[in-house]
Design a protein around this motif. Structure first.
Motif, PDB file in Angstrom:
ATOM      1  N   VAL A  86       0.852  -1.201   0.000  1.00 21.66           N
ATOM      2  CA  VAL A  86       0.000   0.000   0.000  1.00 21.66           C
ATOM      3  C   VAL A  86       0.882   1.243   0.000  1.00 21.66           C
ATOM      4  CG1 VAL A  86      -1.654   1.333   1.379  1.00 21.66           C
ATOM      5  CG2 VAL A  86      -2.024  -1.125   1.018  1.00 21.66           C
ATOM      6  N   GLY A  87       1.903   1.241   0.860  1.00 20.19           N
ATOM      7  CA  GLY A  87       2.819   2.377   0.935  1.00 20.19           C
ATOM      8  C   GLY A  87       3.575   2.627  -0.355  1.00 20.19           C
ATOM      9  N   SER A  88       3.802   1.578  -1.122  1.00 16.42           N
ATOM     10  CA  SER A  88       4.505   1.698  -2.407  1.00 16.42           C
ATOM     11  C   SER A  88       3.556   2.007  -3.561  1.00 16.42           C
ATOM     12  CB  SER A  88       5.262   0.399  -2.712  1.00 16.42           C
ATOM     13  OG  SER A  88       6.260   0.172  -1.746  1.00 16.42           O
ATOM     14  N   GLY A  89       2.252   2.017  -3.276  1.00 22.60           N
ATOM     15  CA  GLY A  89       1.279   2.349  -4.306  1.00 22.60           C
ATOM     16  C   GLY A  89       0.807   1.187  -5.157  1.00 22.60           C
ATOM     17  N   TYR A  90       1.128  -0.062  -4.766  1.00 19.93           N
ATOM     18  CA  TYR A  90       0.748  -1.225  -5.558  1.00 19.93           C
ATOM     19  C   TYR A  90      -0.582  -1.846  -5.146  1.00 19.93           C
ATOM     20  CZ  TYR A  90       5.662  -0.916  -6.823  1.00 19.93           C
ATOM     21  OH  TYR A  90       6.873  -0.462  -7.262  1.00 19.93           O
ATOM     22  N   ALA A  91      -1.056  -1.509  -3.959  1.00 17.09           N
ATOM     23  CA  ALA A  91      -2.303  -2.091  -3.461  1.00 17.09           C
ATOM     24  C   ALA A  91      -3.057  -1.064  -2.629  1.00 17.09           C
ATOM     25  CB  ALA A  91      -2.003  -3.337  -2.609  1.00 17.09           C
ATOM     26  N   THR A  92      -4.342  -1.341  -2.441  1.00 18.44           N
ATOM     27  CA  THR A  92      -5.182  -0.519  -1.568  1.00 18.44           C
ATOM     28  C   THR A  92      -5.885  -1.435  -0.577  1.00 18.44           C
ATOM     29  OG1 THR A  92      -7.099  -0.706  -3.038  1.00 18.44           O
ATOM     30  CG2 THR A  92      -5.653   1.207  -3.357  1.00 18.44           C
ATOM     31  N   ARG A  93      -6.303  -0.836   0.530  1.00 19.04           N
ATOM     32  CA  ARG A  93      -7.129  -1.528   1.519  1.00 19.04           C
ATOM     33  C   ARG A  93      -8.438  -0.761   1.624  1.00 19.04           C
ATOM     34  NH1 ARG A  93      -4.427  -4.440   6.355  1.00 19.04           N
ATOM     35  NH2 ARG A  93      -2.228  -4.119   5.950  1.00 19.04           N
ATOM     36  N   ALA A  94      -9.520  -1.503   1.734  1.00 21.77           N
ATOM     37  CA  ALA A  94     -10.831  -0.875   1.906  1.00 21.77           C
ATOM     38  C   ALA A  94     -11.669  -1.772   2.801  1.00 21.77           C
ATOM     39  CB  ALA A  94     -11.517  -0.693   0.554  1.00 21.77           C
ATOM     40  N   VAL A  95     -12.666  -1.183   3.431  1.00 19.42           N
ATOM     41  CA  VAL A  95     -13.577  -1.965   4.265  1.00 19.42           C
ATOM     42  C   VAL A  95     -14.318  -2.951   3.378  1.00 19.42           C
ATOM     43  CG1 VAL A  95     -15.607  -1.838   5.767  1.00 19.42           C
ATOM     44  CG2 VAL A  95     -13.823  -0.103   5.938  1.00 19.42           C
ATOM     45  N   HIS A  96     -14.402  -4.191   3.831  1.00 18.63           N
ATOM     46  CA  HIS A  96     -15.114  -5.240   3.095  1.00 18.63           C
ATOM     47  C   HIS A  96     -16.583  -4.847   3.015  1.00 18.63           C
ATOM     48  CE1 HIS A  96     -16.848  -9.159   2.160  1.00 18.63           C
ATOM     49  NE2 HIS A  96     -15.628  -9.532   1.782  1.00 18.63           N
ATOM     50  N   PRO A  97     -17.227  -4.974   1.852  1.00 12.87           N
ATOM     51  CA  PRO A  97     -18.615  -4.534   1.708  1.00 12.87           C
ATOM     52  C   PRO A  97     -19.612  -5.318   2.564  1.00 12.87           C
ATOM     53  CG  PRO A  97     -17.868  -5.647  -0.289  1.00 12.87           C
ATOM     54  CD  PRO A  97     -16.673  -5.496   0.610  1.00 12.87           C
ATOM     55  N   GLU A  98     -19.263  -6.531   2.987  1.00  9.61           N
ATOM     56  CA  GLU A  98     -20.202  -7.351   3.757  1.00  9.61           C
ATOM     57  C   GLU A  98     -19.780  -7.566   5.205  1.00  9.61           C
ATOM     58  OE1 GLU A  98     -20.554 -10.911   1.491  1.00  9.61           O
ATOM     59  OE2 GLU A  98     -21.163  -9.842  -0.312  1.00  9.61           O
ATOM     60  N   ASP A  99     -18.563  -7.163   5.563  1.00 11.21           N
ATOM     61  CA  ASP A  99     -18.058  -7.382   6.921  1.00 11.21           C
ATOM     62  C   ASP A  99     -17.167  -6.205   7.298  1.00 11.21           C
ATOM     63  OD1 ASP A  99     -16.950  -8.186   9.310  1.00 11.21           O
ATOM     64  OD2 ASP A  99     -16.220 -10.113   8.576  1.00 11.21           O
ATOM     65  N   ALA A 100     -17.686  -5.299   8.094  1.00 16.82           N
ATOM     66  CA  ALA A 100     -16.961  -4.077   8.449  1.00 16.82           C
ATOM     67  C   ALA A 100     -15.670  -4.361   9.212  1.00 16.82           C
ATOM     68  CB  ALA A 100     -17.857  -3.156   9.272  1.00 16.82           C
ATOM     69  N   ARG A 101     -15.549  -5.561   9.798  1.00 17.79           N
ATOM     70  CA  ARG A 101     -14.318  -5.903  10.523  1.00 17.79           C
ATOM     71  C   ARG A 101     -13.208  -6.329   9.572  1.00 17.79           C
ATOM     72  NH1 ARG A 101     -16.521 -10.653  13.689  1.00 17.79           N
ATOM     73  NH2 ARG A 101     -17.586 -10.775  11.712  1.00 17.79           N
ATOM     74  N   ALA A 102     -13.562  -6.769   8.385  1.00 23.05           N
ATOM     75  CA  ALA A 102     -12.579  -7.261   7.415  1.00 23.05           C
ATOM     76  C   ALA A 102     -12.151  -6.137   6.477  1.00 23.05           C
ATOM     77  CB  ALA A 102     -13.167  -8.411   6.610  1.00 23.05           C
ATOM     78  N   ARG A 103     -10.960  -6.295   5.917  1.00 26.21           N
ATOM     79  CA  ARG A 103     -10.434  -5.341   4.941  1.00 26.21           C
ATOM     80  C   ARG A 103     -10.166  -6.067   3.630  1.00 26.21           C
ATOM     81  NH1 ARG A 103     -12.321  -2.640   8.061  1.00 26.21           N
ATOM     82  NH2 ARG A 103     -11.423  -1.156   9.509  1.00 26.21           N
ATOM     83  N   ASN A 104     -10.661  -5.492   2.546  1.00 27.79           N
ATOM     84  CA  ASN A 104     -10.359  -6.009   1.218  1.00 27.79           C
ATOM     85  C   ASN A 104      -9.059  -5.381   0.746  1.00 27.79           C
ATOM     86  OD1 ASN A 104     -12.237  -7.872   0.444  1.00 27.79           O
ATOM     87  ND2 ASN A 104     -13.443  -6.481  -0.816  1.00 27.79           N
ATOM     88  N   VAL A 105      -8.215  -6.182   0.162  1.00 27.95           N
ATOM     89  CA  VAL A 105      -6.976  -5.701  -0.437  1.00 27.95           C
ATOM     90  C   VAL A 105      -7.117  -5.903  -1.939  1.00 27.95           C
ATOM     91  CG1 VAL A 105      -4.468  -5.955  -0.513  1.00 27.95           C
ATOM     92  CG2 VAL A 105      -5.712  -6.420   1.626  1.00 27.95           C
ATOM     93  N   ALA A 106      -6.745  -4.880  -2.702  1.00 29.98           N
ATOM     94  CA  ALA A 106      -6.846  -4.958  -4.165  1.00 29.98           C
ATOM     95  C   ALA A 106      -5.626  -4.293  -4.787  1.00 29.98           C
ATOM     96  CB  ALA A 106      -8.121  -4.266  -4.645  1.00 29.98           C
ATOM     97  N   LEU A 107      -5.297  -4.713  -5.986  1.00 35.64           N
ATOM     98  CA  LEU A 107      -4.217  -4.064  -6.721  1.00 35.64           C
ATOM     99  C   LEU A 107      -4.687  -2.723  -7.249  1.00 35.64           C
ATOM    100  CD1 LEU A 107      -2.739  -6.993  -8.863  1.00 35.64           C
ATOM    101  CD2 LEU A 107      -1.847  -6.032  -6.724  1.00 35.64           C
ATOM    102  N   THR A 108      -3.810  -1.742  -7.208  1.00 32.72           N
ATOM    103  CA  THR A 108      -4.061  -0.451  -7.840  1.00 32.72           C
ATOM    104  C   THR A 108      -3.726  -0.580  -9.328  1.00 32.72           C
ATOM    105  OG1 THR A 108      -1.795   0.263  -7.459  1.00 32.72           O
ATOM    106  CG2 THR A 108      -3.413   0.791  -5.723  1.00 32.72           C
ATOM    107  N   ASP A 109      -3.952   0.477 -10.077  1.00 34.90           N
ATOM    108  CA  ASP A 109      -3.536   0.476 -11.482  1.00 34.90           C
ATOM    109  C   ASP A 109      -2.030   0.245 -11.573  1.00 34.90           C
ATOM    110  OD1 ASP A 109      -6.121   0.892 -12.347  1.00 34.90           O
ATOM    111  OD2 ASP A 109      -5.859   3.053 -12.649  1.00 34.90           O
ATOM    112  N   GLN A 110      -1.270   0.862 -10.668  1.00 37.14           N
ATOM    113  CA  GLN A 110       0.177   0.671 -10.650  1.00 37.14           C
ATOM    114  C   GLN A 110       0.518  -0.793 -10.331  1.00 37.14           C
ATOM    115  OE1 GLN A 110       2.294   3.250  -7.940  1.00 37.14           O
ATOM    116  NE2 GLN A 110       4.279   2.505  -8.600  1.00 37.14           N
ATOM    117  N   GLY A 111      -0.222  -1.402  -9.428  1.00 37.24           N
ATOM    118  CA  GLY A 111      -0.016  -2.813  -9.104  1.00 37.24           C
ATOM    119  C   GLY A 111      -0.287  -3.709 -10.303  1.00 37.24           C
ATOM    120  N   HIS A 112      -1.323  -3.398 -11.069  1.00 31.91           N
ATOM    121  CA  HIS A 112      -1.611  -4.175 -12.285  1.00 31.91           C
ATOM    122  C   HIS A 112      -0.514  -3.979 -13.329  1.00 31.91           C
ATOM    123  CE1 HIS A 112      -5.507  -5.971 -11.437  1.00 31.91           C
ATOM    124  NE2 HIS A 112      -5.880  -4.842 -10.874  1.00 31.91           N
TER     125      HIS A 112
END
Length: 164
Positions: A86-112
């Motif tokens: 995340v700090g390097s700009g390759y991924a993001t963290r966001a609140v999971h849409p179905e579980d507020a305790r969980a975090r979704n991790v996804a690749l950014t455009d730079q990560g792709h």
């Protein structure tokens, strides 16, 4: 990188080196070559462990819990790795849409873009191996390794996990 010595096609291979050691050396050669070329292309600071997360996220977002299972390591180690990405700009963290305790991790455009660069470099490295031993022999090595792995894992290729 120094030029490797290659046994000519048809020459007898030495059986005094265990297969596991040869595979480990080949893996190291590919990973080192990957990171040397990525750095030359401006991808500075890409850690080898990032590759495991890139692969795990290539198909879409995953939770830290999912990444922990996929990578076979501790939640703390995965969380630190994700923080670095995340700090390097390759991924993001966001609140999971179905579980507020969980975090979704996804690749950014730079990560792709990084994942695309990794795949391009691996194709180049494999092409160099094909020039050394022949495309047919390289295809056979790939087919043989897949056969061994599929036999060991119920017909499927296992996920790639970091060592340790």
């Amino acid at each position: 990188m120094t030029e490797p010595r290659v046994t000519e096609p048809g020459a007898a291979a030495s059986s005094d080196v265990p297969m596991a050691r040869l595979l480990a050396m080949a893996y190291r050669l590919l990973v080192d070559g990957l990171h040397e070329r990525l750095a030359r292309r401006g991808w500075d600071g890409v850690r080898p462990a990032f590759g495991f997360v890139l692969l795990a996220l290539a198909g879409g977002p995953a939770t830290v819990k999912d990444l922990t299972a996929a990578l076979g390591t501790s939640k703390q180690a995965v969380s630190q790795l994700v923080d670095d990405m995340v700090g390097s700009g390759y991924a993001t963290r966001a609140v999971h849409p179905e579980d507020a305790r969980a975090r979704n991790v996804a690749l950014t455009d730079q990560g792709h873009r990084l994942l695309g660069a990794v795949e391009e470099v691996y194709r180049e490295l494999e092409d160099e191996w094909a020039q050394l031993i022949g495309a047919g022999r390289l295809d056979q090595v790939r087919a043989d390794l897949q056969a061994v792995l599929r036999a060991a894992y119920g017909g499927e290729l296992p996920s790639v996990r970091p060592v340790g």
